[in-house]
Design an enzyme around this catalytic site. Structure first.
Site, short mmCIF file in Angstrom:
data_model
loop_
_atom_site.label_atom_id
_atom_site.label_comp_id
_atom_site.label_asym_id
_atom_site.label_seq_id
_atom_site.Cartn_x
_atom_site.Cartn_y
_atom_site.Cartn_z
N MET A 34 0.82 -1.21 0.00
CA MET A 34 0.00 0.00 0.00
C MET A 34 0.86 1.27 0.00
SD MET A 34 -3.02 -1.16 2.64
CE MET A 34 -4.02 0.31 2.35
N HIS A 35 0.22 2.39 -0.24
CA HIS A 35 0.74 3.75 -0.03
C HIS A 35 1.75 4.25 -1.06
CE1 HIS A 35 -1.12 3.06 3.83
NE2 HIS A 35 -0.16 2.26 4.25
N ASP A 43 -2.74 -5.07 0.30
CA ASP A 43 -2.23 -6.38 0.71
C ASP A 43 -2.89 -6.94 1.96
OD1 ASP A 43 -1.02 -4.46 2.32
OD2 ASP A 43 1.03 -5.08 1.86
#
Length: 482
Positions: free
Chosen positions: A77-78, A234
């Protein structure tokens, strides 16, 4: 058959399952991380694509993909993947564990006083929005060329289908979403000088999120065009992979980083204490997470230092009678999120003596990571989460001893499942089945079979309660030094 693709930080994993959730083939391609400056962490997005194509060829050497009906994506992520109007990558992706944008986080917090209510999260350097403020300030010529900002797995989707689409679970980690409303926030976008047109289209994780490009259908030898699911970040994908879809279901992930994840029926948040409140990839469902940036990677680090593999270290610890240790370890080798939100936090051994050696250092690392999860659990409970059962997943879950330490510190049974190491990739494949209308959520997202339930060791609980207090005190006393 259905393909699950999990884009991690250290590897991309692919697996193919049939309609009964049985694994037909799998592949694992390693990835490298670049750290050109202190606190920086980057990867080249096009290397992800090359690795994905390599993984597909590996799968094709095992089975025919002719009957592939759907593709699901899971990913770290991110990360900020910046695309220009020609669909080209503008710079390396800035990853989830990058810590360069500390100042930008303060700026964002000050510019949007209502940010915690809108997003359910603190501004942290790992999130996507502060990274874009940093880009605007330090690389304005790059910022001005941005056509779309994509998350890592959605860059792969863009390469697979040519569309800019994301799901709500992954996008919750950008700080650009109104998480309760499951929609982009104009207020948060304006605060970073971006527009809705520069964001991907939002869909639910179980919905249609594109179709595979015709040239890839032909190259991969597929009979009909597979659909691509909305998919998930995830951890949400990992939850679907083990069947954590009902409120109160929770898991602890002992991966490179560590996650304590619990499913919520409503949008709940406790951002001031460093917990994350995100959309789940299941409609009308949310989740909270506590995140520690170094979990099993701490044991890997110790393994390199001592020049003994991780299994050997744990075997040394298991070779003599076990009791709670005296040496303390703060596992902040990459800074920390929950509960400290401190990218400058550092790892610490405390209480070393002449008689201490490999055994004591190894035990301190296992217990220190477990104490960090203890901090996460407290924050989640304080935020109103109800935790019914806790599954244990990730590479570190293979150690019975580590599971026993976690159970005793968290004072909860740890449930280990069959094939839990496949979590996010399995979850992505299951989301592909759902997007293909191949069954209901309850039918497809069944709980994985239980391999073992590890109960807390009641004779250790009081000692570990004292240890948790000491662990927190050591951080408080050293915080100014960090």
């Amino acid at each position: 058959m259905f393909l699950g693709i999990d884009l991690g930080t250290s590897a991309i994993k692919l697996l193919v399952i049939n309609e009964s959730n049985s694994v037909l083939a799998e592949s694992n391609i390693s990835l490298d991380v670049s750290r050109p400056h202190p606190l920086w962490s980057e990867q080249e997005p096009n290397q992800w694509w090359i690795a994905l194509l390599e993984g597909i060829e590996d799968l094709k050497s095992q089975i025919s993909l002719s009957d592939l009906k759907g593709i699901g994506l899971s990913g770290q992520m991110h990360g900020a993947v910046l695309i220009d109007k020609n669909g080209e990558v503008l710079r390396p992706a800035i990853l989830w564990n990058d810590g360069r944008s500390v100042k930008e986080c303060f700026e964002l917090e000050n510019s949007v006083p209502d940010m915690h209510h809108i997003t359910g999260n603190l501004a942290m350097p790992g999130f996507t929005a502060p990274k874009l403020i940093w880009i605007k300030k330090n690389e304005p010529e790059i910022f001005d060329k941005i056509w779309k900002v994509l998350l890592p797995k959605d860059f792969l989707r863009f390469k697979l289908c040519g569309e800019a689409i994301s799901d709500m679970s992954d996008s919750s980690g950008t700080l650009w979403m109104d998480t309760a409303e499951r929609e982009w926030s104009e207020i948060m976008l304006k605060a970073t000088d971006l527009t809705r047109s520069q964001m991907p289209q939002l869909v639910e994780g179980t919905s249609l999120g594109g179709v595979l490009r015709s040239e890839l259908v032909k190259q991969w030898g597929i009979n009909s065009t597979p659909i691509i699911a909305g998919s998930a970040g995830d951890n949400a994908a990992g939850a679907v992979g083990i069947g954590a879809i009902k409120p109160g279901s929770a898991f602890v992930s002992l991966g490179t980083s560590g996650v304590y994840f619990v499913v919520n029926p409503l949008f709940l948040n406790n951002p001031k204490q460093g917990s994350h409140a995100f959309c789940h990839c299941i409609p009308d469902t949310w989740h909270q997470m506590g995140v520690i940036l170094s979990a099993s990677s701490c044991l890997s680090w110790l393994s390199r230092i001592l020049k003994q593999n991780e299994g050997e270290l744990i075997s040394i610890l298991e070779s003599s009678p076990f009791k709670p240790g005296e040496v303390m370890f703060l596992p902040y080798l990459s800074g920390e999120r929950t509960p400290h939100n401190n990218p400058n936090a550092q790892g610490v051994f405390f209480g070393l003596k002449h008689e201490h050696g490999t055994k004591e250092l190894t035990q301190a690392v296992l217990e220190g990571v477990a104490y960090a999860f203890g901090d996460c659990q407290k924050i989640l409970l304080d935020a109103g989460s109800e935790i019914d059962e806790v599954s244990l997943i990730g590479g570190g879950s293979k150690s019975h001893l580590w599971a026993q330490i976690l159970a005793s510190i968290l004072e909860r049974p740890m449930i280990r499942h069959e094939s839990s190491e496949m979590g996010p990739a399995m979850g992505a494949a299951r989301l592909a089945m759902l997007a293909n209308n191949n069954g209901t959520i309850d039918e497809i997202c069944k709980r994985l079979p239980i391999k073992e339930v590890i109960e807390p060791n009641l004779s250790f609980v009081s000692r570990y309660r004292e240890g948790q207090v000491r662990y927190r005190k050591i951080y408080r006393q050293l915080e100014e030094e960090f």
